[in-house]
Design an enzyme around this catalytic site. Structure first.
Site, short mmCIF file in Angstrom:
data_model
loop_
_atom_site.label_atom_id
_atom_site.label_comp_id
_atom_site.label_asym_id
_atom_site.label_seq_id
_atom_site.Cartn_x
_atom_site.Cartn_y
_atom_site.Cartn_z
NE ARG A 164 -3.59 -2.54 0.20
CZ ARG A 164 -3.23 -3.71 -0.30
NH1 ARG A 164 -2.10 -3.84 -0.95
NH2 ARG A 164 -4.00 -4.77 -0.16
CB SER A 254 -8.86 -1.92 4.07
OG SER A 254 -9.49 -3.11 3.62
CD GLU A 350 -5.11 0.25 3.22
OE1 GLU A 350 -5.65 0.66 2.16
OE2 GLU A 350 -5.04 -0.94 3.54
#
Length: 354
Positions: A164, A254, A350
Site C-alpha cells: 500500500r 480498508s 491507509e
C-alpha cells in the site's frame, strides 16, 4: 481553463463527508495542467490532486487548488505471445476498467475487481486484493511534474512500490529535483499528477487462487480451474458481502494496513492470543490481520459521533450519516490506542487525511 469556485466535494469523496474546494479545475488532458501552471495566479498556488476520492478523509474545506483528474481513454498498445499491454487514462473508474479488460478477452486484473477509485490512483496506493497487487501487473505510467511542467515516464522500479505504498505517497526532499524531471527514487507526493497508466497482463494467464476466500469458493463450487471471469464474479461477491457500497454507506474501504511483525513477535502474541489471524510472508515476516486486532478490542459496530466501525468488517470505518472528518479521525485514533495498549502494535491508516 475554467476555475470553479466553492465546489461541493461530498460527491467526490467516498466517505461522503461534507466539504468544499475553494477552487477546482477539471483536468481532462495534460494541456489543462500546463494551462494551470502557466497562469500567474494558479501556477503559484498550492495544489491538491483529486481522483475518485476513495482514499481520503476530508477534515474541512480544501484550500489548495483542487486538480480533479478526469482524463479518460482505454486502448490496447501491444498484444503479443508473452503478454498484453493496456493503457488507461488516469480518470477512468478502476472497476469499470477491470471489467472492460475482461470484456476484451485480456485477463489478469480480475482479483482487483470492485476496488473503488480511479486508474490514476491505483499506483499511488499500489492497490491490492485477493493475492494480487498493482505492481504485479504494472508496466509504466506518464505523469506531469507540477513544479516544472515537464512530462515524465516511470517504470516499476522507479515507483518504489511497497505494501500500500509508492513514491507518490512520500514527500520530495527539499532540493527535490534537477530542474527537468523527478530524480529516481525521490518522493513525489504533492508534486506529480498521473496522466496515464499502462498495465502488462502476462500470457499464458494463470489464476491466482491462494487467498482463503477464493479457496473457499473453489471448495463450495467444485470448480478447480475457474476462468478469469469466474474469479472476477467470486471477488465481486466476496467484496459485496464483506464491504459496504460507498454509494449507500460512506467509507474508504480498508482503513488500516495489515501490520507485519517478526516471527518472534508473532509467537509472543500467539502465546497470549492463540486465535490471532496471521500469514507468513515470503521475506520471513508475519502479517497480522488488522481487522481481527480491531475486533478483538471490541470495536466492531461501535461509533464515535456519526463515524462508526462496520458491523461486518472491523477494518472498515463508515459514515453513518453526517459524520465529519474530525469524527472519523477521532475514531481511528481511539482504535489505534486500543490495539497498541493490548497488542503493542501501531496500526497505520491507509487513507490520507486532508
Amino acid at each position: 481553463m475554467i476555475v470553479e469556485q466553492n465546489v461541493p466535494l461530498q460527491a467526490h469523496n467516498s466517505f461522503g463527508i461534507v466539504a468544499k474546494a475553494r477552487a477546482l479545475v477539471r483536468v481532462r488532458s495534460e494541456g489543462d495542467v500546463l494551462e494551470v501552471l502557466a497562469d500567474a495566479a494558479q501556477g503559484a498556488a498550492g495544489k491538491f490532486v483529486l481522483g475518485g476520492g476513495s482514499n481520503i478523509v476530508l477534515t474541512g474545506d480544501v484550500k489548495p487548488l483542487v486538480l480533479k483528474v478526469e482524463i479518460m481513454g482505454r486502448r490496447v498498445l501491444e498484444d503479443g505471445p508473452r503478454g498484453v499491454v493496456i493503457e488507461a487514462g488516469a480518470g477512468e473508474n478502476w472497476h469499470e476498467f477491470v471489467t472492460w479488460t475482461l470484456d476484451q478477452g485480456h485477463p489478469g486484473l480480475e482479483n482487483l475487481a470492485l476496488i473503488p477509485g480511479t486508474v490514476g490512483a491505483s499506483p499511488v496506493q499500489n492497490v491490492g486484493a485477493y493475492g494480487v497487487e498493482l505492481q504485479d501487473r504494472f508496466d509504466s505510467l506518464d505523469a506531469i511534474d507540477l513544479a516544472t511542467g515537464r512530462l515524465f515516464t516511470l517504470e516499476a522500479a522507479q515507483c518504489g512500490f511497497g505494501y500500500r505504498d509508492s513514491v507518490f505517497k512520500h514527500a520530495p526532499p527539499r532540493d527535490g529535483h534537477d530542474g527537468a524531471v523527478p530524480l529516481r527514487g525521490m518522493g513525489l507526493a504533492g508534486r506529480a499528477l498521473i496522466l496515464r497508466v499502462r498495465f502488462r497482463l502476462p500470457k499464458p494467464w494463470k489464476p491466482v487462487l491462494d487467498y482463503l476466500d477464493l479457496q473457499r469458493k473453489v471448495h463450495e463450487t467444485g470448480i478447480a480451474s475457474p476462468s478469469a471471469r469466474q474469479i472476477y464474479d467470486w471477488v465481486c461477491a466476496v467484496r459485496s458481502h464483506k464491504l459496504p457500497d460507498p454509494r449507500v454507506l460512506g467509507n474508504a474501504g480498508s482503513f488500516f494496513k495489515n501490520p507485519t511483525v517478526t516471527p518472534e513477535q508473532c509467537q509472543d502474541i500467539i502465546a497470549r492470543e492463540p486465535k490471532i489471524v496471521h500469514y507468513p510472508m515470503p521475506d520471513g515476516t508475519v502479517k497480522l490481520a488488522a481487522g481481527w486486532l480491531i475486533d478483538a478490542c471490541g470495536w466492531k459496530g461501535k461509533s464515535v459521533g456519526n463515524a462508526g466501525v462496520y458491523e461486518k468488517q472491523a477494518l472498515v470505518l463508515v459514515n453513518r450519516g453526517g459524520a465529519t472528518g474530525g469524527e472519523v479521525v477521532t475514531l481511528a485514533r481511539a482504535i489505534q490506542t486500543s490495539v497498541y495498549e493490548r497488542f503493542g502494535i501501531r496500526l497505520e491508516p491507509e487513507p490520507v487525511v486532508v
